[in-house]
Structures are given as C-alpha cells and as structure tokens.
Write a protein that holds these residues in place. Structure first.
Motif, PDB file in Angstrom:
ATOM      1  N   ALA A  58      -4.156  -2.491 -13.442  1.00 10.41           N
ATOM      2  CA  ALA A  58      -3.608  -1.290 -14.064  1.00 10.41           C
ATOM      3  C   ALA A  58      -3.664  -0.115 -13.100  1.00 10.41           C
ATOM      4  CB  ALA A  58      -4.383  -0.976 -15.338  1.00 10.41           C
ATOM      5  N   SER A  59      -4.515  -0.219 -12.100  1.00 12.94           N
ATOM      6  CA  SER A  59      -4.702   0.881 -11.161  1.00 12.94           C
ATOM      7  C   SER A  59      -3.545   0.969 -10.177  1.00 12.94           C
ATOM      8  CB  SER A  59      -6.019   0.679 -10.408  1.00 12.94           C
ATOM      9  OG  SER A  59      -6.090   1.586  -9.339  1.00 12.94           O
ATOM     10  N   GLY A  60      -3.030   2.174 -10.001  1.00 14.04           N
ATOM     11  CA  GLY A  60      -1.980   2.381  -9.013  1.00 14.04           C
ATOM     12  C   GLY A  60      -2.524   2.342  -7.598  1.00 14.04           C
ATOM     13  N   ALA A  77      -1.996   0.722  -1.988  1.00 11.10           N
ATOM     14  CA  ALA A  77      -2.534   0.099  -0.772  1.00 11.10           C
ATOM     15  C   ALA A  77      -1.642  -1.054  -0.324  1.00 11.10           C
ATOM     16  CB  ALA A  77      -3.960  -0.385  -1.012  1.00 11.10           C
ATOM     17  N   GLN A  78      -1.159  -1.842  -1.274  1.00  3.24           N
ATOM     18  CA  GLN A  78      -0.284  -2.963  -0.926  1.00  3.24           C
ATOM     19  C   GLN A  78       1.039  -2.461  -0.363  1.00  3.24           C
ATOM     20  OE1 GLN A  78      -0.359  -4.815  -4.775  1.00  3.24           O
ATOM     21  NE2 GLN A  78      -1.798  -6.392  -4.104  1.00  3.24           N
ATOM     22  N   ILE A  79       1.554  -1.378  -0.932  1.00  4.27           N
ATOM     23  CA  ILE A  79       2.805  -0.801  -0.433  1.00  4.27           C
ATOM     24  C   ILE A  79       2.619  -0.290   0.991  1.00  4.27           C
ATOM     25  CG2 ILE A  79       4.394   1.151  -0.694  1.00  4.27           C
ATOM     26  CD1 ILE A  79       4.082   0.758  -3.758  1.00  4.27           C
ATOM     27  N   LEU A  80       1.522   0.409   1.242  1.00  5.90           N
ATOM     28  CA  LEU A  80       1.258   0.922   2.592  1.00  5.90           C
ATOM     29  C   LEU A  80       1.117  -0.211   3.598  1.00  5.90           C
ATOM     30  CD1 LEU A  80      -1.221   3.855   1.836  1.00  5.90           C
ATOM     31  CD2 LEU A  80       1.141   4.017   2.640  1.00  5.90           C
ATOM     32  N   ARG A  81       0.436  -1.272   3.194  1.00  4.27           N
ATOM     33  CA  ARG A  81       0.261  -2.426   4.080  1.00  4.27           C
ATOM     34  C   ARG A  81       1.624  -3.067   4.371  1.00  4.27           C
ATOM     35  NH1 ARG A  81      -4.058  -4.452   2.103  1.00  4.27           N
ATOM     36  NH2 ARG A  81      -3.076  -5.486   0.344  1.00  4.27           N
ATOM     37  N   GLU A 139       3.685  -3.545   7.926  1.00  5.73           N
ATOM     38  CA  GLU A 139       4.204  -4.824   8.401  1.00  5.73           C
ATOM     39  C   GLU A 139       5.690  -4.704   8.759  1.00  5.73           C
ATOM     40  OE1 GLU A 139       3.324  -7.818   5.485  1.00  5.73           O
ATOM     41  OE2 GLU A 139       1.165  -7.561   5.712  1.00  5.73           O
ATOM     42  N   VAL A 140       6.431  -3.953   7.956  1.00  2.00           N
ATOM     43  CA  VAL A 140       7.854  -3.751   8.235  1.00  2.00           C
ATOM     44  C   VAL A 140       8.021  -2.987   9.543  1.00  2.00           C
ATOM     45  CG1 VAL A 140       9.931  -2.525   7.463  1.00  2.00           C
ATOM     46  CG2 VAL A 140       8.607  -3.889   5.839  1.00  2.00           C
ATOM     47  N   ARG A 141       7.213  -1.952   9.751  1.00  3.13           N
ATOM     48  CA  ARG A 141       7.303  -1.182  11.007  1.00  3.13           C
ATOM     49  C   ARG A 141       6.976  -2.064  12.206  1.00  3.13           C
ATOM     50  NH1 ARG A 141       5.171   2.914   7.766  1.00  3.13           N
ATOM     51  NH2 ARG A 141       3.046   2.385   8.345  1.00  3.13           N
TER      52      ARG A 141
END
Length: 61
Positions: free
Chosen positions: A12-14, A19-23, A27-29
């Motif tokens: 439920a925690s954003g 953190a997953q989005i930043l990771r 990876e994309v960069r």
C-alpha cells in the motif's frame, strides 16, 4: 545477463513503488547510454572500414 529480480509483494506504501520507479529509470538511463556508446563504436568502425577500402583501392591502382 542481469540477475533475475524478485517480484515485489503488493504494498500500500507509495515509497516502495517510488523506489522501484527510480531503479527502473536508472536502468533505462544505463541501457540508453550503452546503446549510444554502441552506436558510436559502430559509426567509428564504419568510418575505419571505409578508409581501409579506399586505401586498398589506391593500392590496386
């Protein structure tokens, strides 16, 4: 090859999602940088191959 990632548990925690989005963005960069570097190397190889072919033609003439 990248190590296989564990599937995150629903949360439920954003904070975990952030953190997953930043990771994933990191990876994309990194992938984009590797792709750019590969393109640069391919271009340099193409130029070198062209120069070599021109030198070979001069040698034949």
């Amino acid at each position: 090859m990248s190590p296989q990632r564990e599937q995150p548990e629903p949360c439920a925690s954003g904070t975990l999602l952030d953190a997953q989005i930043l990771r994933a963005q990191g990876e994309v960069r990194r992938a984009q940088h590797a792709l750019d570097a590969t393109g640069e190397r391919a271009a340099a190889l193409a130029v070198a191959a062209t120069e070599l072919e021109l030198l070979r033609r001069e040698q034949i003439e």
